[in-house]
Design a protein around this motif. Sequence first.
Motif, PDB file in Angstrom:
ATOM      1  N   VAL A 124      10.729 -47.447 -52.015  1.00 40.50           N
ATOM      2  CA  VAL A 124      11.466 -47.051 -53.219  1.00 40.50           C
ATOM      3  C   VAL A 124      10.912 -47.699 -54.478  1.00 40.50           C
ATOM      4  O   VAL A 124      11.505 -47.552 -55.555  1.00 40.50           O
ATOM      5  CB  VAL A 124      12.965 -47.392 -53.070  1.00 40.50           C
ATOM      6  CG1 VAL A 124      13.562 -46.698 -51.870  1.00 40.50           C
ATOM      7  CG2 VAL A 124      13.176 -48.896 -52.972  1.00 40.50           C
ATOM      8  N   LEU A 143      10.732 -45.923 -58.189  1.00 35.40           N
ATOM      9  CA  LEU A 143      11.554 -44.723 -58.212  1.00 35.40           C
ATOM     10  C   LEU A 143      12.863 -44.985 -58.966  1.00 35.40           C
ATOM     11  O   LEU A 143      13.402 -46.092 -58.908  1.00 35.40           O
ATOM     12  CB  LEU A 143      11.881 -44.249 -56.792  1.00 35.40           C
ATOM     13  CG  LEU A 143      10.697 -43.892 -55.887  1.00 35.40           C
ATOM     14  CD1 LEU A 143      11.191 -43.491 -54.504  1.00 35.40           C
ATOM     15  CD2 LEU A 143       9.869 -42.773 -56.499  1.00 35.40           C
ATOM     16  N   SER A 144      13.367 -43.975 -59.665  1.00 38.53           N
ATOM     17  CA  SER A 144      14.653 -44.081 -60.334  1.00 38.53           C
ATOM     18  C   SER A 144      15.775 -43.933 -59.310  1.00 38.53           C
ATOM     19  O   SER A 144      15.542 -43.575 -58.153  1.00 38.53           O
ATOM     20  CB  SER A 144      14.779 -43.007 -61.410  1.00 38.53           C
ATOM     21  OG  SER A 144      14.784 -41.709 -60.815  1.00 38.53           O
ATOM     22  N   GLN A 145      17.019 -44.201 -59.755  1.00 34.81           N
ATOM     23  CA  GLN A 145      18.149 -44.098 -58.849  1.00 34.81           C
ATOM     24  C   GLN A 145      18.325 -42.665 -58.340  1.00 34.81           C
ATOM     25  O   GLN A 145      18.614 -42.438 -57.166  1.00 34.81           O
ATOM     26  CB  GLN A 145      19.429 -44.564 -59.559  1.00 34.81           C
ATOM     27  CG  GLN A 145      20.665 -44.580 -58.678  1.00 34.81           C
ATOM     28  CD  GLN A 145      20.541 -45.562 -57.522  1.00 34.81           C
ATOM     29  OE1 GLN A 145      19.872 -46.583 -57.655  1.00 34.81           O
ATOM     30  NE2 GLN A 145      21.149 -45.239 -56.400  1.00 34.81           N
ATOM     31  N   GLY A 146      18.130 -41.692 -59.238  1.00 35.78           N
ATOM     32  CA  GLY A 146      18.234 -40.299 -58.809  1.00 35.78           C
ATOM     33  C   GLY A 146      17.175 -39.927 -57.786  1.00 35.78           C
ATOM     34  O   GLY A 146      17.452 -39.205 -56.822  1.00 35.78           O
ATOM     35  N   GLN A 147      15.966 -40.412 -57.974  1.00 35.81           N
ATOM     36  CA  GLN A 147      14.902 -40.124 -57.013  1.00 35.81           C
ATOM     37  C   GLN A 147      15.173 -40.781 -55.673  1.00 35.81           C
ATOM     38  O   GLN A 147      14.875 -40.215 -54.614  1.00 35.81           O
ATOM     39  CB  GLN A 147      13.565 -40.603 -57.581  1.00 35.81           C
ATOM     40  CG  GLN A 147      13.074 -39.787 -58.774  1.00 35.81           C
ATOM     41  CD  GLN A 147      11.844 -40.386 -59.415  1.00 35.81           C
ATOM     42  OE1 GLN A 147      11.661 -41.610 -59.432  1.00 35.81           O
ATOM     43  NE2 GLN A 147      10.982 -39.534 -59.949  1.00 35.81           N
ATOM     44  N   ILE A 148      15.751 -41.985 -55.693  1.00 36.67           N
ATOM     45  CA  ILE A 148      16.081 -42.668 -54.433  1.00 36.67           C
ATOM     46  C   ILE A 148      17.153 -41.891 -53.676  1.00 36.67           C
ATOM     47  O   ILE A 148      17.057 -41.686 -52.460  1.00 36.67           O
ATOM     48  CB  ILE A 148      16.547 -44.110 -54.724  1.00 36.67           C
ATOM     49  CG1 ILE A 148      15.390 -44.940 -55.297  1.00 36.67           C
ATOM     50  CG2 ILE A 148      17.079 -44.759 -53.456  1.00 36.67           C
ATOM     51  CD1 ILE A 148      15.806 -46.320 -55.744  1.00 36.67           C
ATOM     52  N   ARG A 184      17.870 -38.670 -53.963  1.00 29.46           N
ATOM     53  CA  ARG A 184      17.285 -37.414 -53.489  1.00 29.46           C
ATOM     54  C   ARG A 184      16.405 -37.662 -52.270  1.00 29.46           C
ATOM     55  O   ARG A 184      16.425 -36.869 -51.311  1.00 29.46           O
ATOM     56  CB  ARG A 184      16.483 -36.776 -54.621  1.00 29.46           C
ATOM     57  CG  ARG A 184      15.979 -35.379 -54.315  1.00 29.46           C
ATOM     58  CD  ARG A 184      15.614 -34.646 -55.588  1.00 29.46           C
ATOM     59  NE  ARG A 184      14.644 -35.391 -56.387  1.00 29.46           N
ATOM     60  CZ  ARG A 184      14.905 -35.938 -57.558  1.00 29.46           C
ATOM     61  NH1 ARG A 184      16.133 -35.840 -58.065  1.00 29.46           N
ATOM     62  NH2 ARG A 184      13.983 -36.582 -58.235  1.00 29.46           N
ATOM     63  N   ARG A 185      15.667 -38.743 -52.263  1.00 24.69           N
ATOM     64  CA  ARG A 185      14.787 -39.062 -51.126  1.00 24.69           C
ATOM     65  C   ARG A 185      15.608 -39.325 -49.869  1.00 24.69           C
ATOM     66  O   ARG A 185      15.282 -38.854 -48.775  1.00 24.69           O
ATOM     67  CB  ARG A 185      13.935 -40.289 -51.496  1.00 24.69           C
ATOM     68  CG  ARG A 185      12.892 -40.671 -50.466  1.00 24.69           C
ATOM     69  CD  ARG A 185      12.266 -41.994 -50.870  1.00 24.69           C
ATOM     70  NE  ARG A 185      11.169 -42.370 -49.991  1.00 24.69           N
ATOM     71  CZ  ARG A 185       9.893 -42.132 -50.233  1.00 24.69           C
ATOM     72  NH1 ARG A 185       9.549 -41.510 -51.345  1.00 24.69           N
ATOM     73  NH2 ARG A 185       8.959 -42.509 -49.396  1.00 24.69           N
TER      74      ARG A 185
END
Length: 366
Positions: free
Chosen positions: A25, A28-33, A35-36
């Motif tokens: 992670v 990565l931004s919180q949204g990307q985390i 979504r991942r």
Amino acid sequence: MSTPMTPPSDAADEHVENEIELKEVAGLSQGQIVRRRFFRHKGAILGLLVLGTTALLALTSVGVGPVPGWWQWTPYETPPVLNAGGRPTMSLPTWLGGSGFAIGEHPFGQDEIGRDIFARVMAGVQTSLMVMVVIGGVAAIVGILVGAAAGFVRGRTDTFLMRATDLVITVPTLVIGAVIGKIAGGVSGLVFAIAMGFILWTTLARLVRGEFLSLREREFVDAARVAGASNLRIIFKHILPNAIGTVIVSVTLLMSSAILLETGLSFLGFGIQPPEVSLGQLISQYQQAFATRPWLFWWPGMFIVVIALSINFIGDGLRDAFDPRQKRIPSERKMAKAMEADGSAARANVTTVRPADDVRNAGMGS
């Protein structure tokens, strides 16, 4: 008195797991985390695919409103009955004991007057999905507004809103839903869904209130208030984005219970009324033919279960994705590779430190 200590091997494994997760992670931004994590949840992805396929099939087969679909029959046409008793024309492949795979003109069968069950089931799926989305949206709006106002303002506003919420909770949902369904169900499915949304917001309101009571005391809220931000900006720009994970998960699970509630009310005759079609209504209409024509129950019941399970799987995936305490256990291969890398780094550190120690010892000896 000695305190229990974590075994060295468990501590080392936990350290390696944390290192692997941090590397995955990094940057990565919180949204990307989020979504991942969501797309790594196999059950959520399966539920999303099944729900999307079901919605696509229902919307394209019989069409939406004035837009026609690709299926040859509509839910209200009454063609001649092909098979005796309206049996399905679909047959299984030979390797499953059938006469050869074929769909035919009426794959789900026909009712007593010849209406195509596939078209009626697809229309019922459309109605159930519409009711589910509208109920979830209305309940989310009302619940967020009530919970946010109660948790942020507190005082008399909190007392009044929570007592009103408790009053709605004390009335059994099935009873008040039956009353509203009897009044609004005969108007249209959309009116019924909006009316039901105004009675299913209570749990979400209490949940949002708890989140706001906790978050309003945090440092970033104090900083925003000192910077001159208004109360509305603090609510919608600072506190609500930090509570959105809990809200999304709660709304998803609410939508799953909403479709089951609509099905139950329609089965009892208090929900969607003819000429509109819903899955619960289909089961209610054909309940007398359960022993003689069971295929009239198979398909509506199957789609109810499929939609409800898909929503639950998606909700589980969202809950795991938004929960920072959830950890993804790495594979044995990644664990071994990470431990080997840690060992190599430790050996390199020892090799670098030893020559300096030798020089210092030699100087002391001379």
